[in-house]
Design an enzyme around this catalytic site. Structure first.
Site, PDB file in Angstrom:
ATOM      1  N   ASP A   7      -1.589  41.531  41.030  1.00 55.24           N
ATOM      2  CA  ASP A   7      -2.826  42.295  40.865  1.00 55.24           C
ATOM      3  C   ASP A   7      -3.965  41.767  41.723  1.00 55.24           C
ATOM      4  O   ASP A   7      -4.019  40.598  42.105  1.00 55.24           O
ATOM      5  CB  ASP A   7      -3.253  42.344  39.403  1.00 55.24           C
ATOM      6  CG  ASP A   7      -3.414  40.957  38.775  1.00 55.24           C
ATOM      7  OD1 ASP A   7      -2.668  40.035  39.169  1.00 55.24           O
ATOM      8  OD2 ASP A   7      -4.273  40.800  37.898  1.00 55.24           O
ATOM      9  N   GLU A  49      -2.153  39.229  36.211  1.00 52.81           N
ATOM     10  CA  GLU A  49      -2.478  37.804  36.033  1.00 52.81           C
ATOM     11  C   GLU A  49      -3.971  37.619  35.817  1.00 52.81           C
ATOM     12  O   GLU A  49      -4.398  36.718  35.105  1.00 52.81           O
ATOM     13  CB  GLU A  49      -2.002  36.998  37.247  1.00 52.81           C
ATOM     14  CG  GLU A  49      -2.112  35.488  37.078  1.00 52.81           C
ATOM     15  CD  GLU A  49      -3.505  34.937  37.353  1.00 52.81           C
ATOM     16  OE1 GLU A  49      -3.912  33.960  36.677  1.00 52.81           O
ATOM     17  OE2 GLU A  49      -4.196  35.485  38.232  1.00 52.81           O
ATOM     18  N   GLU A  50      -4.775  38.478  36.442  1.00 55.93           N
ATOM     19  CA  GLU A  50      -6.234  38.355  36.365  1.00 55.93           C
ATOM     20  C   GLU A  50      -6.825  38.993  35.113  1.00 55.93           C
ATOM     21  O   GLU A  50      -8.044  38.998  34.934  1.00 55.93           O
ATOM     22  CB  GLU A  50      -6.878  39.015  37.597  1.00 55.93           C
ATOM     23  CG  GLU A  50      -6.440  38.459  38.940  1.00 55.93           C
ATOM     24  CD  GLU A  50      -7.037  37.091  39.237  1.00 55.93           C
ATOM     25  OE1 GLU A  50      -7.777  36.565  38.377  1.00 55.93           O
ATOM     26  OE2 GLU A  50      -6.755  36.549  40.318  1.00 55.93           O
ATOM     27  N   ARG A  76       1.477  18.396  39.871  1.00 56.35           N
ATOM     28  CA  ARG A  76       1.045  17.480  38.825  1.00 56.35           C
ATOM     29  C   ARG A  76       1.966  17.627  37.624  1.00 56.35           C
ATOM     30  O   ARG A  76       2.182  18.743  37.136  1.00 56.35           O
ATOM     31  CB  ARG A  76      -0.401  17.773  38.407  1.00 56.35           C
ATOM     32  CG  ARG A  76      -0.958  16.769  37.398  1.00 56.35           C
ATOM     33  CD  ARG A  76      -2.379  17.114  36.987  1.00 56.35           C
ATOM     34  NE  ARG A  76      -2.878  16.162  36.016  1.00 56.35           N
ATOM     35  CZ  ARG A  76      -3.549  15.046  36.310  1.00 56.35           C
ATOM     36  NH1 ARG A  76      -3.809  14.770  37.586  1.00 56.35           N
ATOM     37  NH2 ARG A  76      -3.959  14.227  35.375  1.00 56.35           N
ATOM     38  N   HIS A 123     -11.820  34.402  44.568  1.00 60.18           N
ATOM     39  CA  HIS A 123     -12.611  35.458  43.934  1.00 60.18           C
ATOM     40  C   HIS A 123     -13.907  35.726  44.699  1.00 60.18           C
ATOM     41  O   HIS A 123     -14.836  36.330  44.152  1.00 60.18           O
ATOM     42  CB  HIS A 123     -12.922  35.132  42.459  1.00 60.18           C
ATOM     43  CG  HIS A 123     -11.696  35.078  41.592  1.00 60.18           C
ATOM     44  ND1 HIS A 123     -11.730  35.281  40.220  1.00 60.18           N
ATOM     45  CD2 HIS A 123     -10.385  34.856  41.880  1.00 60.18           C
ATOM     46  CE1 HIS A 123     -10.502  35.173  39.729  1.00 60.18           C
ATOM     47  NE2 HIS A 123      -9.674  34.907  40.726  1.00 60.18           N
TER      48      HIS A 123
END
Length: 413
Positions: A95, A152-153, A194, A379
């Site tokens: 998206d 996802e957003e 990580r 963004h």
């Protein structure tokens, strides 16, 4: 020479060489073409119909078995080779964001108010490049699932959750899952990983304040929600500073304040929209508890009322150690030890891939998008994915599959 990967998964490398970046470099123009097409045609969460159709057509043309409409607009592609019984899932997001693009690039968005400002176009292109390469070479034994995930957003009711609720892992079993996101501020081709918590949990809080409206010249007859909201905003800053253990990480951001319409009118109500970020479950609960208490009591102290509504967002991205170490080893083989950052700094942004990691072992890693002008913040209307990463990311995914679903043990080359 580097040793073969060995873990409880018993994944064994292939006979012969693994995919290298040089194997994908000749396809750089094709990868760019796919990425630029996706960039020109962005679609918002759960509207990714054309995006999903484009990915599905490409995948089917290369011989992948494709399932459409998984998680509303999601696509899952499956490819098997050899007689291996193990399986691995690779996920990309699809998206775009509701942003007017300001890059001025030749392939700028053709959809007003919509833009791939987070690099999902690049994420898809890297995985499509790997899909084409894996279908052509098939140097693995087992099953690969590619998850082209919507929304996802979205922030809530995300695409990952939707796919899982629709039986993602029952329909497409995976022994492990992996995902990749670009990382402005690091050089292209640098991988950041990580073990354990990597990206923060996200929650949304809305505070509705009810005061008493009136004339601006007679404030004593009103209860001004501007004053109440301002007091709440300032008091909220003490939570991280004075309630959270300094050894923990947390962020409370008041993203918007809506109150009033004219200078000579005292409004009757106000609204605050708040983003809350954390890594530890205890800290997460503390933040939400203190936000509600402060809002309610600050409002009462002025004679107003405050209603607090909390919406659970995404959990923290928590990478499993074995899979993170494996991904790091694949990255070191591909780009060299100096271009792999293990135990990278915590990222306060959030990712709904966290839901998949709650159900399967795996890892999310990040790939540098560049520094300087190339490091435009995610963004941003000026953001653009760095095309230098396309063959690197495609080669990484290909090599990871070859290593995870290897046929026989040998020394990696």
């Amino acid at each position: 020479m580097q040793k073969a990967f060995a873990s409880p998964s018993q994944a064994a490398p292939l006979a012969g060489s693994y995919t290298r970046i040089a194997d994908l470099t000749p396809h750089h123009d094709t990868l760019c073409s796919m990425r630029h097409h996706l960039h020109r045609h962005p679609e918002l969460a759960y509207e990714e119909n054309a995006t999903a159709a484009y990915a599905a057509r490409q995948l089917e043309s290369w011989g992948w078995q494709v399932a459409r409409g998984v998680g509303k607009t999601g696509v899952v592609a499956t490819l098997s080779a050899g007689g291996g019984t193990r399986s691995v899932g690779l996920r990309t997001d699809m998206d775009a964001l509701p942003i007017d693009e300001a890059t001025g690039l030749p392939y700028t968005s053709e959809a007003p108010g919509k833009m791939h400002a987070c690099g999902h176009d690049g994420h898809m292109a890297m995985l499509l490049g790997a899909a084409q390469h894996l279908a052509a070479t098939r140097k693995f034994s087992g099953t690969v699932h590619l998850f082209f995930q919507p929304a996802e957003e979205h922030g809530v009711q995300s695409g990952a959750m939707q796919m899982i609720e629709e039986g993602l892992f029952e329909r497409f079993p995976c022994d492990a899952v992996f995902a990749m996101h670009n990382h402005p501020g690091a050089e292209p081709g640098v991988f950041l990983l990580r073990r354990g918590p990597f990206m923060s949990a996200f929650d949304k809080v809305v505070i509705d304040i009810e005061g008493i409206g009136g004339h601006s010249a007679r404030p004593h007859l009103s209860v001004d929600p501007v004053v109440v909201a301002s007091s709440i905003v300032m008091a909220l800053q003490t939570i991280v500073a004075r309630n959270v253990d300094p050894a923990q990480s947390a962020v409370i951001t008041v993203g918007s304040m809506h109150v009033g319409t004219a200078s000579n009118v005292i409004a009757s109500s106000a609204r605050l929209d708040i983003s809350v970020r954390s890594f530890d479950d205890g800290v997460r609960a503390l933040l939400l508890r203190r936000i509600e208490a402060i809002a309610r009591l600050q409002a009462e102290s002025y004679g107003a009322t405050a209603r607090v509504q909390t919406t659970d967002g995404y959990p923290a991205v928590v990478n499993s150690s074995e899979e993170t170490d494996f991904a790091a080893e694949v990255a070191r083989e591909l780009v060299g030890e100096n271009n792999v950052v293990e135990q990278a700094a915590l990222v306060m942004g959030s990712e709904d891939f966290a839901f998949m990691l709650q159900r399967r072992p795996g890892a999310l890693l990040r790939i540098g998008n560049g520094t300087g002008e190339a490091a435009r913040m995610l963004h941003s209307p000026h953001y653009d994915f760095n095309d230098r990463n396309l063959p690197i990311g495609a080669a990484f995914w290909s090599r990871l599959v070859e290593r995870y679903l290897g046929r026989q043990t040998h020394t990696a080359v």
